[in-house]
Design a protein around this motif. Structure first.
Motif, PDB file in Angstrom:
ATOM      1  N   ALA A   1       0.857  -1.193   0.000  1.00 31.98           N
ATOM      2  CA  ALA A   1       0.000   0.000   0.000  1.00 31.98           C
ATOM      3  C   ALA A   1       0.888   1.237   0.000  1.00 31.98           C
ATOM      4  CB  ALA A   1      -0.898   0.003   1.234  1.00 31.98           C
ATOM      5  N   CYS A   2       0.508   2.211  -0.785  1.00 24.39           N
ATOM      6  CA  CYS A   2       1.255   3.465  -0.882  1.00 24.39           C
ATOM      7  C   CYS A   2       0.960   4.361   0.315  1.00 24.39           C
ATOM      8  CB  CYS A   2       0.880   4.201  -2.164  1.00 24.39           C
ATOM      9  SG  CYS A   2       1.332   3.321  -3.673  1.00 24.39           S
ATOM     10  N   ALA A   3       1.872   5.286   0.581  1.00 26.30           N
ATOM     11  CA  ALA A   3       1.710   6.230   1.683  1.00 26.30           C
ATOM     12  C   ALA A   3       0.454   7.078   1.514  1.00 26.30           C
ATOM     13  CB  ALA A   3       2.945   7.116   1.785  1.00 26.30           C
ATOM     14  N   GLU A   4       0.193   7.523   0.279  1.00 27.74           N
ATOM     15  CA  GLU A   4      -0.980   8.354   0.026  1.00 27.74           C
ATOM     16  C   GLU A   4      -2.259   7.596   0.348  1.00 27.74           C
ATOM     17  OE1 GLU A   4       2.064   9.318  -3.272  1.00 27.74           O
ATOM     18  OE2 GLU A   4       1.539   7.638  -1.996  1.00 27.74           O
ATOM     19  N   THR A   5      -2.284   6.305   0.030  1.00 19.50           N
ATOM     20  CA  THR A   5      -3.444   5.471   0.325  1.00 19.50           C
ATOM     21  C   THR A   5      -3.681   5.396   1.824  1.00 19.50           C
ATOM     22  OG1 THR A   5      -3.093   4.184  -1.686  1.00 19.50           O
ATOM     23  CG2 THR A   5      -4.430   3.159   0.032  1.00 19.50           C
ATOM     24  N   GLY A   6      -2.591   5.249   2.580  1.00 17.36           N
ATOM     25  CA  GLY A   6      -2.709   5.213   4.038  1.00 17.36           C
ATOM     26  C   GLY A   6      -3.256   6.511   4.610  1.00 17.36           C
ATOM     27  N   ALA A   7      -2.775   7.640   4.090  1.00 12.69           N
ATOM     28  CA  ALA A   7      -3.253   8.937   4.573  1.00 12.69           C
ATOM     29  C   ALA A   7      -4.723   9.143   4.230  1.00 12.69           C
ATOM     30  CB  ALA A   7      -2.400  10.065   3.989  1.00 12.69           C
ATOM     31  N   ILE A   8      -5.110   8.756   3.029  1.00 14.42           N
ATOM     32  CA  ILE A   8      -6.514   8.889   2.619  1.00 14.42           C
ATOM     33  C   ILE A   8      -7.397   7.975   3.466  1.00 14.42           C
ATOM     34  CG2 ILE A   8      -8.145   8.440   0.734  1.00 14.42           C
ATOM     35  CD1 ILE A   8      -5.862   9.426  -1.183  1.00 14.42           C
ATOM     36  N   SER A   9      -6.930   6.773   3.745  1.00 13.05           N
ATOM     37  CA  SER A   9      -7.696   5.852   4.604  1.00 13.05           C
ATOM     38  C   SER A   9      -7.865   6.422   6.001  1.00 13.05           C
ATOM     39  CB  SER A   9      -6.999   4.492   4.669  1.00 13.05           C
ATOM     40  OG  SER A   9      -7.007   3.870   3.410  1.00 13.05           O
ATOM     41  N   ALA A  10      -6.797   7.024   6.545  1.00 12.50           N
ATOM     42  CA  ALA A  10      -6.882   7.636   7.878  1.00 12.50           C
ATOM     43  C   ALA A  10      -7.884   8.787   7.871  1.00 12.50           C
ATOM     44  CB  ALA A  10      -5.501   8.119   8.320  1.00 12.50           C
ATOM     45  N   MET A  11      -7.894   9.562   6.785  1.00 11.67           N
ATOM     46  CA  MET A  11      -8.843  10.669   6.665  1.00 11.67           C
ATOM     47  C   MET A  11     -10.282  10.141   6.654  1.00 11.67           C
ATOM     48  SD  MET A  11      -9.428  13.366   3.527  1.00 11.67           S
ATOM     49  CE  MET A  11     -10.212  12.107   2.498  1.00 11.67           C
ATOM     50  N   ALA A  12     -10.521   9.110   5.847  1.00 12.45           N
ATOM     51  CA  ALA A  12     -11.869   8.545   5.765  1.00 12.45           C
ATOM     52  C   ALA A  12     -12.293   7.954   7.103  1.00 12.45           C
ATOM     53  CB  ALA A  12     -11.926   7.487   4.661  1.00 12.45           C
ATOM     54  N   LEU A  13     -11.378   7.282   7.782  1.00 10.42           N
ATOM     55  CA  LEU A  13     -11.679   6.701   9.091  1.00 10.42           C
ATOM     56  C   LEU A  13     -12.084   7.781  10.085  1.00 10.42           C
ATOM     57  CD1 LEU A  13     -11.694   4.280  11.043  1.00 10.42           C
ATOM     58  CD2 LEU A  13      -9.261   4.726  11.438  1.00 10.42           C
ATOM     59  N   ALA A  14     -11.465   8.953   9.979  1.00 13.16           N
ATOM     60  CA  ALA A  14     -11.786  10.064  10.878  1.00 13.16           C
ATOM     61  C   ALA A  14     -13.086  10.769  10.497  1.00 13.16           C
ATOM     62  CB  ALA A  14     -10.635  11.074  10.883  1.00 13.16           C
ATOM     63  N   GLY A  15     -13.674  10.388   9.355  1.00  9.89           N
ATOM     64  CA  GLY A  15     -14.941  10.965   8.945  1.00  9.89           C
ATOM     65  C   GLY A  15     -14.821  12.143   7.999  1.00  9.89           C
ATOM     66  N   ASP A  16     -13.592  12.512   7.621  1.00 14.27           N
ATOM     67  CA  ASP A  16     -13.400  13.591   6.654  1.00 14.27           C
ATOM     68  C   ASP A  16     -13.518  13.026   5.244  1.00 14.27           C
ATOM     69  OD1 ASP A  16     -13.026  15.719   8.430  1.00 14.27           O
ATOM     70  OD2 ASP A  16     -10.885  15.320   8.633  1.00 14.27           O
ATOM     71  N   ARG A  17     -13.897  13.895   4.298  1.00  6.79           N
ATOM     72  CA  ARG A  17     -14.116  13.435   2.935  1.00  6.79           C
ATOM     73  C   ARG A  17     -13.485  14.312   1.862  1.00  6.79           C
ATOM     74  NH1 ARG A  17     -15.007   9.465   5.289  1.00  6.79           N
ATOM     75  NH2 ARG A  17     -16.865   8.171   5.268  1.00  6.79           N
ATOM     76  N   ARG A  18     -12.843  15.431   2.235  1.00  2.00           N
ATOM     77  CA  ARG A  18     -12.258  16.325   1.230  1.00  2.00           C
ATOM     78  C   ARG A  18     -10.818  16.659   1.608  1.00  2.00           C
ATOM     79  NH1 ARG A  18     -13.997  15.966  -3.351  1.00  2.00           N
ATOM     80  NH2 ARG A  18     -13.188  18.011  -3.889  1.00  2.00           N
ATOM     81  N   ILE A  19      -9.923  16.539   0.644  1.00  2.00           N
ATOM     82  CA  ILE A  19      -8.515  16.883   0.817  1.00  2.00           C
ATOM     83  C   ILE A  19      -8.319  18.346   0.418  1.00  2.00           C
ATOM     84  CG2 ILE A  19      -6.163  16.438   0.007  1.00  2.00           C
ATOM     85  CD1 ILE A  19      -7.088  13.537  -0.610  1.00  2.00           C
ATOM     86  N   ALA A  20      -7.731  19.131   1.312  1.00  2.22           N
ATOM     87  CA  ALA A  20      -7.414  20.523   1.013  1.00  2.22           C
ATOM     88  C   ALA A  20      -6.021  20.635   0.398  1.00  2.22           C
ATOM     89  CB  ALA A  20      -7.497  21.375   2.270  1.00  2.22           C
TER      90      ALA A  20
END
Length: 138
Positions: A58-77
């Motif tokens: 798994a790529c680093a970006e995938t991990g960060a996006i997964s962490a964001m989704a887990l936290a309930g956020d849905r938009r990357i600034a």
């Protein structure tokens, strides 16, 4: 760049660098870290995780996006990716599409090396004429 924008970028850099230090890359030995700021202002990070069934990691970006989704956020600034070496460590094609799912074409993607940010692109520059959620009638 304003002082607050520079401080925000340094916060992303520090989070990505910390994530990179924890990457699991015994096969490529190429550790990558990523950190993103969601529209809520929260910072989420991830690192690459390789697997003996290479390239099933798994790529680093995938991990960060997964962490964001887990936290309930849905938009990357904005997002920052850090890798070692001389070349720019830009997101792979799959990660560009994953970022696209949660980001606008104008979203900044900062590319860093150990010394700091080397370059900044927009998502549209890295993934022109992309396909996204608005193309589907969901």
């Amino acid at each position: 760049m304003s002082k607050s924008a520079e401080a925000a970028l340094q916060e992303l850099f520090a989070a990505a660098k910390a994530a990179q230090a924890n990457a699991y890359a015994p096969y490529s030995r190429f550790k990558v870290g990523a950190a993103l700021r969601s529209e809520s202002g929260a910072v989420h990070s991830g690192c690459n995780v390789e697997n003996a069934a290479y390239p099933q990691g798994a790529c680093a970006e995938t991990g960060a996006i997964s962490a964001m989704a887990l936290a309930g956020d849905r938009r990357i600034a904005e997002i920052l990716v850090i890798g070692d070496g001389e070349a720019l460590c830009t997101p792979c094609g799959g990660c560009r599409q994953r970022i696209r799912e949660f980001a606008a074409p104008t979203t900044p993607i900062h590319i860093a090396g150990p010394e700091g940010v080397r370059s900044t692109f927009t998502l549209a520059e890295l993934l022109p004429e992309s396909f996204g959620p608005e193309h589907l009638s969901v």
